[in-house]
Motif scaffolding. Structure first.
Motif, PDB file in Angstrom:
ATOM      1  N   UNK A 140       0.820  -1.208   0.000  1.00 43.75           N
ATOM      2  CA  UNK A 140       0.000   0.000   0.000  1.00 43.75           C
ATOM      3  C   UNK A 140       0.854   1.258   0.000  1.00 43.75           C
ATOM      4  N   UNK A 141       0.206   2.345  -0.358  1.00 44.16           N
ATOM      5  CA  UNK A 141       0.887   3.632  -0.384  1.00 44.16           C
ATOM      6  C   UNK A 141       1.406   3.985   1.014  1.00 44.16           C
ATOM      7  N   UNK A 142       2.630   4.437   1.058  1.00 46.69           N
ATOM      8  CA  UNK A 142       3.234   4.807   2.339  1.00 46.69           C
ATOM      9  C   UNK A 142       3.865   3.652   3.081  1.00 46.69           C
ATOM     10  N   UNK A 143       3.712   2.422   2.585  1.00 44.33           N
ATOM     11  CA  UNK A 143       4.251   1.264   3.298  1.00 44.33           C
ATOM     12  C   UNK A 143       5.767   1.301   3.463  1.00 44.33           C
ATOM     13  N   UNK A 144       6.543   1.732   2.450  1.00 43.47           N
ATOM     14  CA  UNK A 144       7.996   1.747   2.650  1.00 43.47           C
ATOM     15  C   UNK A 144       8.442   2.544   3.868  1.00 43.47           C
ATOM     16  N   UNK A 145       7.821   3.705   4.105  1.00 45.22           N
ATOM     17  CA  UNK A 145       8.201   4.483   5.285  1.00 45.22           C
ATOM     18  C   UNK A 145       7.736   3.806   6.568  1.00 45.22           C
ATOM     19  N   UNK A 146       6.573   3.147   6.523  1.00 43.13           N
ATOM     20  CA  UNK A 146       6.129   2.390   7.699  1.00 43.13           C
ATOM     21  C   UNK A 146       7.127   1.276   8.024  1.00 43.13           C
ATOM     22  N   UNK A 147       7.570   0.575   6.980  1.00 44.66           N
ATOM     23  CA  UNK A 147       8.506  -0.534   7.196  1.00 44.66           C
ATOM     24  C   UNK A 147       9.894  -0.043   7.581  1.00 44.66           C
ATOM     25  N   UNK A 148      10.211   1.210   7.231  1.00 39.95           N
ATOM     26  CA  UNK A 148      11.491   1.774   7.657  1.00 39.95           C
ATOM     27  C   UNK A 148      11.595   1.812   9.178  1.00 39.95           C
ATOM     28  N   UNK A 149      10.467   1.921   9.863  1.00 41.92           N
ATOM     29  CA  UNK A 149      10.445   1.867  11.328  1.00 41.92           C
ATOM     30  C   UNK A 149      11.036   0.545  11.820  1.00 41.92           C
ATOM     31  N   UNK A 150      10.629  -0.562  11.196  1.00 38.94           N
ATOM     32  CA  UNK A 150      11.127  -1.883  11.605  1.00 38.94           C
ATOM     33  C   UNK A 150      12.571  -2.085  11.157  1.00 38.94           C
ATOM     34  N   UNK A 151      12.947  -1.470  10.044  1.00 38.32           N
ATOM     35  CA  UNK A 151      14.341  -1.492   9.618  1.00 38.32           C
ATOM     36  C   UNK A 151      15.226  -0.827  10.664  1.00 38.32           C
ATOM     37  N   UNK A 152      14.792   0.334  11.162  1.00 39.42           N
ATOM     38  CA  UNK A 152      15.572   1.055  12.161  1.00 39.42           C
ATOM     39  C   UNK A 152      15.669   0.263  13.461  1.00 39.42           C
ATOM     40  N   UNK A 153      14.574  -0.391  13.872  1.00 40.10           N
ATOM     41  CA  UNK A 153      14.610  -1.190  15.106  1.00 40.10           C
ATOM     42  C   UNK A 153      15.578  -2.360  14.984  1.00 40.10           C
ATOM     43  N   UNK A 154      15.559  -3.047  13.834  1.00 39.07           N
ATOM     44  CA  UNK A 154      16.484  -4.171  13.640  1.00 39.07           C
ATOM     45  C   UNK A 154      17.935  -3.737  13.688  1.00 39.07           C
ATOM     46  N   UNK A 155      18.249  -2.627  13.013  1.00 32.35           N
ATOM     47  CA  UNK A 155      19.611  -2.102  13.041  1.00 32.35           C
ATOM     48  C   UNK A 155      20.018  -1.715  14.455  1.00 32.35           C
ATOM     49  N   UNK A 156      19.134  -0.986  15.133  1.00 38.62           N
ATOM     50  CA  UNK A 156      19.480  -0.490  16.460  1.00 38.62           C
ATOM     51  C   UNK A 156      19.740  -1.595  17.450  1.00 38.62           C
ATOM     52  N   UNK A 157      18.890  -2.630  17.460  1.00 40.63           N
ATOM     53  CA  UNK A 157      19.035  -3.687  18.463  1.00 40.63           C
ATOM     54  C   UNK A 157      20.345  -4.456  18.262  1.00 40.63           C
ATOM     55  N   UNK A 158      20.646  -4.847  17.021  1.00 39.58           N
ATOM     56  CA  UNK A 158      21.839  -5.659  16.800  1.00 39.58           C
ATOM     57  C   UNK A 158      23.116  -4.855  17.004  1.00 39.58           C
ATOM     58  N   UNK A 159      23.117  -3.569  16.636  1.00 39.51           N
ATOM     59  CA  UNK A 159      24.297  -2.731  16.860  1.00 39.51           C
ATOM     60  C   UNK A 159      24.605  -2.613  18.346  1.00 39.51           C
ATOM     61  N   UNK A 160      23.592  -2.378  19.145  1.00 39.85           N
ATOM     62  CA  UNK A 160      23.797  -2.252  20.591  1.00 39.85           C
ATOM     63  C   UNK A 160      24.209  -3.587  21.191  1.00 39.85           C
ATOM     64  N   UNK A 161      23.596  -4.666  20.749  1.00 41.67           N
ATOM     65  CA  UNK A 161      23.911  -5.987  21.297  1.00 41.67           C
ATOM     66  C   UNK A 161      25.364  -6.375  21.018  1.00 41.67           C
ATOM     67  N   UNK A 162      25.808  -6.208  19.788  1.00 37.25           N
ATOM     68  CA  UNK A 162      27.194  -6.557  19.440  1.00 37.25           C
ATOM     69  C   UNK A 162      28.173  -5.717  20.247  1.00 37.25           C
ATOM     70  N   UNK A 163      27.893  -4.419  20.394  1.00 36.51           N
ATOM     71  CA  UNK A 163      28.792  -3.548  21.155  1.00 36.51           C
ATOM     72  C   UNK A 163      28.879  -3.981  22.612  1.00 36.51           C
ATOM     73  N   UNK A 164      27.770  -4.338  23.215  1.00 39.82           N
ATOM     74  CA  UNK A 164      27.784  -4.732  24.625  1.00 39.82           C
ATOM     75  C   UNK A 164      28.494  -6.072  24.834  1.00 39.82           C
ATOM     76  N   UNK A 165      28.293  -7.012  23.935  1.00 38.40           N
ATOM     77  CA  UNK A 165      28.989  -8.297  24.076  1.00 38.40           C
ATOM     78  C   UNK A 165      30.492  -8.073  24.140  1.00 38.40           C
ATOM     79  N   UNK A 166      31.016  -7.232  23.255  1.00 33.19           N
ATOM     80  CA  UNK A 166      32.447  -6.954  23.257  1.00 33.19           C
ATOM     81  C   UNK A 166      32.875  -6.232  24.527  1.00 33.19           C
TER      82      UNK A 166
END
Length: 805
Positions: free
Chosen positions: A603-629
């Motif tokens: 649907x119209x506008x879906x790419x920006x809606x899905x960008x929200x989930x893209x940002x969450x996926x990036x944020x969680x894994x970046x923080x997790x990898x940094x903390x493990x180290x």
């Protein structure tokens, strides 16, 4: 993307979540993470430690592809039953995990760049991704069928993953890598039995068969590795897995015994006593690097701490040097307890069991931090395992023994006239031992204000530097070497005519070592040097990556690519860059092109809606990898960092998801993101100081502090994803499945991106990038405000009838 009426009338709007669905999701998540962690260990042994990182990308990509499968499953009929399809997918996932195990165990891949190896790696990539795709489909389908209950499902998902962190270490220690994968397959089959009653009997039977195989194969009795690093496994007289590595003992042609760590790094078991070595000095010379004896030539009869004791060469060196007390530290309990104090105690003439030697199982730096003793010599000879712990896979190949902070700690634990002895490889074009010298200069400057390190450092090579490499020993003292020290060192080198001085106080030479020591600006010298000599730090602990990224890229396009690399070590940087490209291509092939071929239009506008989930996926894994180290040193063991950090983050995020089932307003999510940003900023400012202050506490106290530090942030991180799924509910289950796929794809890219950032700028920048991703997600919540209001009005109206799943 979803009107108020669509939300109210959605056929999935008010479905209840059966208890079996929660159990199935938890079991599926447990199987997925356990399989992922086990694959990091298996890839480290069968392939090379660089490829262990590939397991993370494979897992995340497979989960994303499964999410796409759920999208296509619901596309034509959003009311299709989810649980029977999830059960079938989990059963297939269990079978695929077993097939992947046998494929990897028999993979014959060498460390050469060829089309044959590329095709074989591609086959392993796809084979290993298949079970994750099945599990990803199951979880995404259930989430899509129950978007209004996503908080409970997401909590079960994270709870199952947290349980995998607790199960991984005992499974690897007791059962071994292949059996751990068989247990993961059994758990997938149990998930199938939980999801659907029609699969109950078949799922339980398949799970029982997988468990029987795992029990029969304990420590590789039935299914063991046939090829490792492109070589057939031969003359292996002992092998055992644990969570750190796979230890083998290989019989040598002359009747000796060689300990192999992950089928690559080798340390010989010393087969003679100190009395025999004194009678025949050639015995010791055959098992040791002669240049490493220089520390005891300069400081005879002093106490010694050996980091990475292995098969005992350094320990024997210290005993022969007259050390009245030798502390031998090794991180792997199999080497110390099972081999040197067990199976090969008599073979090694009880080297580790009798005075003056005291053997300790510990990580070297962690042991020093808790020790009040001072030593005349602190020695580390060729300490690198070429192994990827599960935590090490996430941090690619961090080397915390070779950082400025590590060298400062070594120097602090020396007696006033003590020496630090580090032995590494060196080549015609110096870079590895030369980087040790750079580390010594930086540690002396930062810790003791030494502006001219030339009087404090000596460098001795076991022969002329050549293309193949020779061992080089660097001696570093807190104080200048005395005239007596220098006289003894000269006599020692004269007695061994093959030795070559590369740097000696008062005797400058025309080479890179002397020029670096004489430089008034070592940073400028390193910037102009063709290899990376920047002293590694705890924030950027990548000692072994001596090639500069520009040189890697330039070499790729040269007429003879890869010839300029220290192949085993620096190829990893190329692999990381390649994985980024492969991940981008795989995301396109498995997540985007199928939608195009199916004629799907969002649907119209879906790419920006899905960008929200893209940002969450990036944020969680970046923080997790940094903390493990960052918590590896604090907890004293990479496996502790893996289990504690990821367990705390997943468990706290699961609790956050459960708590947020009634707190998903867009305005509230913006406050949540504000809290995440504040926590990340606080950690960037104060975390290293806190960890340094509390590192002396007992392990139990450090684990509690880790949980206390990470749980609040992880709790907040568990809120935005299920809230976003709720906001998308009116778009139908296919859009929810698509959001799951995008989130998983972002995690694939984020895991590679985290390491690229860390290698070039440090782990703190990876943590900051994770905070930036959450900030982007917070800004995107403004798009959902209208839909949240509509959802709230729909929920306030009459409840719709529940539909069976």
């Amino acid at each position: 993307m979803g009107s108020p009426s669509a939300i109210a009338d959605s056929p999935i709007a008010a479905r209840a979540v059966p208890a079996r669905a929660l159990a199935g999701v938890a079991c599926t998540s447990l199987a997925s993470l356990l399989l992922e962690l086990s694959l990091t260990r298996l890839f480290s042994v069968v392939l090379f430690y660089h490829f262990a990182f590939m397991a993370i990308s494979i897992a995340l990509l497979g989960l994303g592809a499964g999410g796409l499968g759920a999208f296509l499953y619901f596309r034509r009929d959003p009311a299709r039953p989810a649980l029977p399809a999830a059960a079938a997918a989990c059963a297939l996932s269990g079978a695929a995990a077993i097939a992947a195990l046998f494929g990897i165990l028999h993979a014959d891949i060498s460390l050469t760049v060829s089309w044959g190896n590329f095709l074989a790696l591609t086959a392993i990539f796809l084979l290993a991704a298949a079970p994750f795709a099945g599990n990803g489909f199951a979880v995404a389908a259930v989430l899509a069928a129950h978007p209004r209950r996503v908080h409970r499902l997401y909590g079960a998902d994270l709870g199952g993953a947290a349980a995998a962190c607790l199960a991984f270490v005992p499974l690897m220690d007791r059962c071994g890598g292949p059996s751990a994968i068989l247990v993961a397959a059994a758990l997938a089959c149990l998930a199938a039995a939980a999801f659907d009653r029609r699969w109950r009997r078949r799922g339980l039977v398949l799970a029982a068969l997988a468990v029987l195989l795992a029990l029969g194969d304990m420590q590789g009795r039935w299914f063991d590795i046939r090829y490792a690093k492109g070589a057939r496994q031969r003359d292996i007289v002992y092998h055992r897995w644990n969570s750190l590595s796979r230890i083998q003992v290989q019989a040598t042609p002359r009747g000796g015994r060689m300990i192999l760590i992950d089928s690559d790094a080798a340390t010989a078991i010393v087969p003679f006593s100190a009395q025999q070595a004194r009678r025949d000095p050639a015995l010791a010379a055959a098992y040791t690097s002669v240049s490493a004896d220089a520390a005891y030539a300069a400081r005879p009869g002093t106490t010694a701490l050996i980091i990475g004791a292995g098969g005992g060469a350094d320990v024997m060196r210290a005993v022969l040097g007259g050390a009245p007390r030798v502390t031998a530290v090794d991180i792997n309990p199999i080497i110390i307890r099972d081999l040197m104090l067990g199976r090969y105690r008599a073979y090694s003439h009880d080297l580790y069991g009798r005075p003056p030697v005291r053997a300790v199982v510990a990580e070297g730096r962690n042991y020093l931090r808790h020790s009040r003793r001072r030593y005349g010599v602190v020695q580390a000879t060729m300490v690198d395992t070429w192994a990827a712990t599960a935590a090490g896979a996430m941090a690619l190949s961090e080397a915390n023994l070779y950082t400025v902070q590590a060298f400062q700690e070594y120097l602090q634990h020396l007696t006033p006239r003590g020496l630090l002895s580090i032995t590494r490889w060196e080549f015609r074009r110096p870079r590895e031992a030369l980087r040790v010298v750079a580390l010594g200069i930086a540690a002396l400057r930062r810790g003791y204000g030494v502006r001219d390190a030339r009087p404090c450092i000596a460098v001795l090579a076991d022969g002329r530097l050549d293309r193949r490499g020779v061992t080089v020993t660097t001696l570093i003292g807190r104080q200048p070497l005395t005239s007596g020290d220098l006289a003894r060192l000269r006599r020692f080198a004269a007695d061994h005519r093959h030795l070559r001085w590369l740097a000696l106080p008062g005797a400058p030479r025309d080479n890179a070592f002397s020029r670096l020591l004489a430089s008034r600006n070592p940073a400028r010298f390193a910037a102009a040097y063709p290899f990376d000599l920047t002293p590694p730090t705890d924030n950027r602990p990548f000692f072994f990556y001596t090639l500069k990224t520009a040189a890697v890229l330039r070499d790729l396009f040269s007429p003879r690519p890869f010839r300029a690399m220290d192949f085993k070590v620096n190829l990893a940087l190329f692999i990381l860059l390649s994985l980024l490209g492969i991940s981008l291509a795989a995301v396109a092939v498995f997540l985007l092109l199928p939608l195009r071929w199916a004629g799907v239009r969002l649907p119209r506008g879906a790419p920006l809606d899905l960008a929200y989930f893209l940002a969450l996926g990036l944020g969680y894994i970046l923080i997790e990898v940094a903390f493990v180290q960052q918590f590896v040193l604090f907890l004293g063991n990479p496996v502790y960092a893996l289990t504690v950090v990821i367990f705390v983050m997943l468990a706290a995020s699961g609790l956050g998801a459960l708590w947020g089932r009634r707190h998903y307003a867009c305005g509230g999510m913006r406050w949540v993101v504000t809290g995440i940003e504040a926590a990340v900023g606080l950690y960037l400012w104060q975390l290293s100081g806190w960890l340094g202050a509390w590192v002396g506490l007992p392990l139990a106290g450090r684990i509690l502090i880790t949980a206390g530090l990470l749980a609040p942030l992880a709790f907040l991180q568990g809120l935005p994803f299920p809230a976003g799924i709720r906001w998308l509910a009116g778009g139908g289950p296919e859009v929810v499945a698509w959001a799951w796929a995008v989130n998983a794809a972002a995690s694939v890219l984020g895991s590679v991106l985290a390491m690229l950032i860390a290698i070039h700028w440090g782990m703190s920048w990876a943590l900051a990038a994770g905070g930036g991703a959450y900030l982007a997600a917070g800004l995107l919540t403004f798009r959902f405000a209208g839909r949240h209001a509509a959802l709230a009005r729909a929920e306030a109206g009459p409840a719709t009838a529940s539909a069976p799943a």
